[in-house]
Design a protein around this motif. Structure first.
Motif, mmCIF file in Angstrom:
data_model
loop_
_atom_site.group_PDB
_atom_site.id
_atom_site.type_symbol
_atom_site.label_atom_id
_atom_site.label_comp_id
_atom_site.label_asym_id
_atom_site.label_seq_id
_atom_site.Cartn_x
_atom_site.Cartn_y
_atom_site.Cartn_z
ATOM 1 N N ASP A 236 11.890 3.047 49.252
ATOM 2 C CA ASP A 236 11.902 3.111 50.710
ATOM 3 C C ASP A 236 10.644 2.485 51.303
ATOM 4 N N ALA A 237 9.534 2.582 50.536
ATOM 5 C CA ALA A 237 8.261 2.038 51.027
ATOM 6 C C ALA A 237 8.170 0.533 50.798
ATOM 7 N N ALA A 238 9.071 -0.002 49.988
ATOM 8 C CA ALA A 238 9.044 -1.443 49.700
ATOM 9 C C ALA A 238 10.370 -2.074 50.118
ATOM 10 N N PRO A 239 10.660 -2.100 51.428
ATOM 11 C CA PRO A 239 11.992 -2.492 51.879
ATOM 12 C C PRO A 239 12.420 -3.891 51.452
ATOM 13 N N ARG A 240 11.431 -4.798 51.356
ATOM 14 C CA ARG A 240 11.836 -6.168 51.054
ATOM 15 C C ARG A 240 12.305 -6.327 49.608
ATOM 16 N N ALA A 241 11.706 -5.529 48.719
ATOM 17 C CA ALA A 241 12.083 -5.626 47.312
ATOM 18 C C ALA A 241 13.194 -4.641 46.959
ATOM 19 N N ALA A 242 13.551 -3.764 47.908
ATOM 20 C CA ALA A 242 14.441 -2.646 47.595
ATOM 21 C C ALA A 242 15.785 -3.071 47.018
ATOM 22 N N ARG A 243 16.326 -4.159 47.528
ATOM 23 C CA ARG A 243 17.645 -4.613 47.109
ATOM 24 C C ARG A 243 17.675 -4.898 45.591
ATOM 25 N N VAL A 244 16.724 -5.733 45.159
ATOM 26 C CA VAL A 244 16.643 -6.079 43.740
ATOM 27 C C VAL A 244 16.236 -4.858 42.918
ATOM 28 N N LEU A 245 15.267 -4.107 43.457
ATOM 29 C CA LEU A 245 14.769 -2.948 42.721
ATOM 30 C C LEU A 245 15.866 -1.921 42.470
ATOM 31 N N SER A 246 16.735 -1.694 43.459
ATOM 32 C CA SER A 246 17.742 -0.661 43.217
ATOM 33 C C SER A 246 18.730 -1.093 42.138
ATOM 34 N N VAL A 247 18.968 -2.396 42.003
ATOM 35 C CA VAL A 247 19.815 -2.855 40.899
ATOM 36 C C VAL A 247 19.133 -2.560 39.566
ATOM 37 N N ILE A 248 17.835 -2.847 39.497
ATOM 38 C CA ILE A 248 17.085 -2.585 38.262
ATOM 39 C C ILE A 248 17.067 -1.090 37.946
ATOM 40 N N VAL A 249 16.847 -0.283 39.000
ATOM 41 C CA VAL A 249 16.784 1.162 38.788
ATOM 42 C C VAL A 249 18.123 1.711 38.295
ATOM 43 N N LEU A 250 19.213 1.162 38.823
ATOM 44 C CA LEU A 250 20.536 1.684 38.473
ATOM 45 C C LEU A 250 21.004 1.229 37.087
ATOM 46 N N LEU A 251 20.382 0.182 36.583
ATOM 47 C CA LEU A 251 20.843 -0.411 35.330
ATOM 48 C C LEU A 251 20.959 0.573 34.143
ATOM 49 N N PRO A 252 19.974 1.457 33.923
ATOM 50 C CA PRO A 252 20.097 2.374 32.784
ATOM 51 C C PRO A 252 21.365 3.224 32.819
ATOM 52 N N TRP A 253 21.886 3.477 34.007
ATOM 53 C CA TRP A 253 23.130 4.234 34.139
ATOM 54 C C TRP A 253 24.281 3.515 33.428
ATOM 55 N N ALA A 254 24.195 2.166 33.401
ATOM 56 C CA ALA A 254 25.268 1.390 32.792
ATOM 57 C C ALA A 254 25.164 1.335 31.273
ATOM 58 N N MET A 255 23.982 1.653 30.724
ATOM 59 C CA MET A 255 23.883 1.593 29.265
ATOM 60 C C MET A 255 24.690 2.735 28.645
ATOM 61 N N PRO A 256 25.592 2.411 27.705
ATOM 62 C CA PRO A 256 26.385 3.480 27.084
ATOM 63 C C PRO A 256 25.465 4.570 26.524
ATOM 64 N N ARG A 257 25.882 5.832 26.717
ATOM 65 C CA ARG A 257 25.037 6.927 26.260
ATOM 66 C C ARG A 257 24.775 6.867 24.759
ATOM 67 N N VAL A 258 25.797 6.448 24.000
ATOM 68 C CA VAL A 258 25.606 6.348 22.553
ATOM 69 C C VAL A 258 24.503 5.343 22.236
ATOM 70 N N ALA A 259 24.553 4.185 22.914
ATOM 71 C CA ALA A 259 23.541 3.161 22.669
ATOM 72 C C ALA A 259 22.163 3.653 23.107
ATOM 73 N N SER A 260 22.084 4.325 24.265
ATOM 74 C CA SER A 260 20.770 4.763 24.729
ATOM 75 C C SER A 260 20.222 5.851 23.808
ATOM 76 N N GLY A 261 21.100 6.699 23.273
ATOM 77 C CA GLY A 261 20.651 7.701 22.304
ATOM 78 C C GLY A 261 20.032 7.046 21.089
ATOM 79 N N ILE A 262 20.678 5.975 20.604
ATOM 80 C CA ILE A 262 20.166 5.270 19.425
ATOM 81 C C ILE A 262 18.819 4.616 19.716
ATOM 82 N N VAL A 263 18.723 3.941 20.867
ATOM 83 C CA VAL A 263 17.464 3.269 21.209
ATOM 84 C C VAL A 263 16.328 4.278 21.331
ATOM 85 N N TRP A 264 16.592 5.400 22.015
ATOM 86 C CA TRP A 264 15.530 6.396 22.188
ATOM 87 C C TRP A 264 15.149 7.021 20.864
ATOM 88 N N LYS A 265 16.130 7.190 19.985
ATOM 89 C CA LYS A 265 15.789 7.752 18.679
ATOM 90 C C LYS A 265 14.850 6.793 17.937
#
Lengths: 319, 274
Positions: free
Chosen positions: A118-147
């Motif tokens: 909210d404090a960086a309105p000009r970058a917010a559009r791109v940033l929210s795509v980056i922020v949302l990206l981990p949601w798209a990673m399959p949970r199985v894959a993210s479990g493996i990577v974190w392990k």
């Protein structure tokens, strides 16, 4: 923008009235039959693969169910059995603590991220795509990577803790050989996965709070912090409650990360067994359908209670 | 001066957010192309000096293409069916004043907070009796249970936004209701469909519990199950599982990036309604 103009132009006659008039002008057949025809596929799915299974699980929880066969009626015996089972009560407490940790961390982190966006309105559009990206990673894959990142010898997490934060005790530290550290590592992985959706939703909510009220407060000399605490956060309170509800439900149901990250599932020595995992193992490894059904019903009741509680909370706050 | 400090702090925070969001993706990719000699080092190497695609070629010779195809069949079927079911239902809820509307809303809401464990046992017996175990149809049906509720809500809110006047015009001109839905509502609800599609696709593609329970023949195994099983038996082959994870992750990320604009709109309108 376009819709607003269009709507403004035609707002002379209330929309509901015109709608009703038009529908009344149509044949009764279409009015009566068509909405149900439109709803039929949804209702079929809800009855067939949601309603029936729920009713059936409740039913099964009152019967003996060895080897996934329905045995004799046993009343509340399955419920008595599971609550007498230390593994089950242990999992109940563990899941509750885990859910509390996940929800609190998720909400706080998400709020912080939403405020930064909210404090960086000009970058917010791109940033929210980056922020949302981990949601798209399959949970199985993210479990493996974190392990892998939590690996004792070659993991980045230990390396970071030792070399950046000077915590030498994490040199070769084994996260998954005892219960508590394993739960911590899994919590990190689950939070990483649940923050994105909540953060972007909160950001969208926060963006809607810019307006006359905030502007007026600013003109009156309120500080940014005051505006946030007194005006903007109260404005998104209903959304915060919804997000807390959703993340509580998600956290209580966590399954994938636990199945992937612990060996054997729920191990070592049942120390990471959470409700969903235990229920699933009870049904399809122990083949005890009755107990598993009882566990599922208890979880369902708990989640229903949590949801009702949050809805109440929301209503009382509005008053 | 303070504004410079503020901007600096903001930049730092943004950097932390970006790195923590993206690092696991980067690490997965990097690990999958590192030769073992660079992989197992006490100090992690963030740059690959001699990348190898050997793991990928090895995987592509194995079962992964089949599993990928299986996952795709189920996810696409789930997405298409969800879109169809949810659009029709969302339309009915948005446009007709049904007396049962409130009950329906509560029922749909409840389906969204059901734990999967309460569905998994009866569906197993149901599918076994109906011959749907180990079939794509069965798994798709079970995934619909997870997707239709939320997607109906999403599409309902999109249809509400479409001015009724447009349909009215078509109806006055003598078009049938179905025709009006097909030629006017459907194209305009497109952003909503995109948002609900990405939700349905990701839900189905990632789903593990139902897949692990109902798909037990190797030939029809989907990716999450295959990957989970592979990982639990060969978890020391980090490079291999990372390469498989990359293959597993790519489609959702691509799909996500294609429709992200629509998705954001969907989420924003959802957030407004709270």
């Amino acid at each position: 923008m376009k819709t607003t103009i269009r709507r403004a132009a035609s707002s002379a006659i209330p929309r509901a009235l015109r709608e009703r008039r038009l529908l009344q002008g149509q044949q009764g057949f279409e009015r009566r039959f068509l909405p149900w025809a439109f709803l039929a596929p949804l209702l079929a799915v809800i009855v067939g693969v949601v309603g029936y299974p729920v009713a059936r699980t409740i039913w099964l929880s009152f019967f003996d169910g060895e080897y996934l066969q329905s045995g004799p009626f046993v009343g509340l015996q399955n419920y008595r059995d599971i609550f007498a089972d230390p593994y089950y009560t242990g999992a109940l407490v563990r899941t509750t603590l885990f859910a509390a940790a996940v929800v609190v961390t998720t909400i706080l982190l998400s709020l912080a991220i939403a405020l930064v966006l909210d404090a960086a309105p000009r970058a917010a559009r791109v940033l929210s795509v980056i922020v949302l990206l981990p949601w798209a990673m399959p949970r199985v894959a993210s479990g493996i990577v974190w392990k892998w990142m939590f690996d004792d010898q070659y993991g980045v997490v230990n390396w970071l803790l030792v070399n950046w934060f000077g915590l030498d005790s994490f040199n070769g530290y084994s996260w998954f050989s005892t219960g508590t550290p394993a739960m911590v590592a899994i919590t990190v992985a689950v939070v990483w996965h649940s923050v994105p959706f909540v953060a972007v939703s909160l950001f969208a909510g926060l963006r809607g709070t810019h307006g006359e009220v905030v502007e007026a407060a600013r003109v009156d000399g309120a500080s940014a912090w005051q505006i946030l605490r007194r005006i903007r956060l109260p404005m998104i309170r209903p959304l915060l409650v919804v997000m807390t509800t959703i993340s509580t439900i998600w956290a209580y149901q966590s399954f994938d990360h636990f199945l992937v990250m612990t060996t054997p599932p729920g191990g070592p020595d049942h120390s990471t067994e959470v409700l969903s995992l235990l229920t699933w193992l009870e049904a399809f490894a122990q083949l005890d359908q009755g107990s598993a059904a009882a566990m599922a019903v208890v979880l369902f009741l708990m989640l229903a209670a949590v949801s009702v509680l949050y809805v109440r909370l929301n209503r009382e706050d509005v008053r | 001066m303070t504004s410079l400090l503020r901007r600096g702090a903001l930049f730092l925070l943004v950097a932390v957010i970006v790195v923590s969001s993206l690092f696991p993706f980067f690490w997965m990719l990097v690990t999958s192309v590192k030769p073992d000699s660079e992989l197992f080092t006490r100090t992690p190497r963030f740059i690959v000096t001699s990348p190898t695609v050997e793991r990928y070629t090895h995987l592509l010779d194995g079962n992964i293409p089949t599993q990928f195809r299986n996952s795709l069949i189920v996810a696409v079927a789930t997405t298409v069916l969800t879109g169809l079911i949810a659009l029709l239902a969302g339309y009915a809820l948005a446009r007709y004043r049904l007396r049962t509307r409130h009950i329906l809303t509560v029922v749909i809401l409840v389906t969204q907070l059901l734990p999967q464990t309460i569905l998994v046992i009866p569906l197993f017996t149901l599918f076994r009796n109906a011959g749907l175990l180990n079939t794509f149809q069965g798994l798709t049906l079970s995934h619909l249970a997870l997707t239709v509720g939320l997607c109906t809500f999403m599409l309902r809110s999109f249809v509400v936004e479409i001015p009724f006047e447009l349909e009215e015009a078509a109806l006055v001109d003598g078009a049938s209701r179905l025709r009006a839905v097909w030629s006017i509502v459907f194209p305009l609800a497109w952003p909503g469909l995109a948002a609900s599609s990405v939700y349905a696709f990701i839900t189905s593609w990632n789903e593990l519990m139902f897949s692990a329970t109902y798909m037990q023949r190797p030939a029809i195994e989907t990716l999450p199950v295959a990957l989970q099983q592979y990982f639990s038996s060969y978890y020391t082959d980090w490079g291999g599982v990372m390469a498989a994870s990359v293959i597993f992750t790519i489609p959702v990320v691509i799909f996500f990036l294609i429709v992200q604009k629509r998705l954001m709109q969907g989420m924003a309108s959802g957030a407004m309604k709270g």
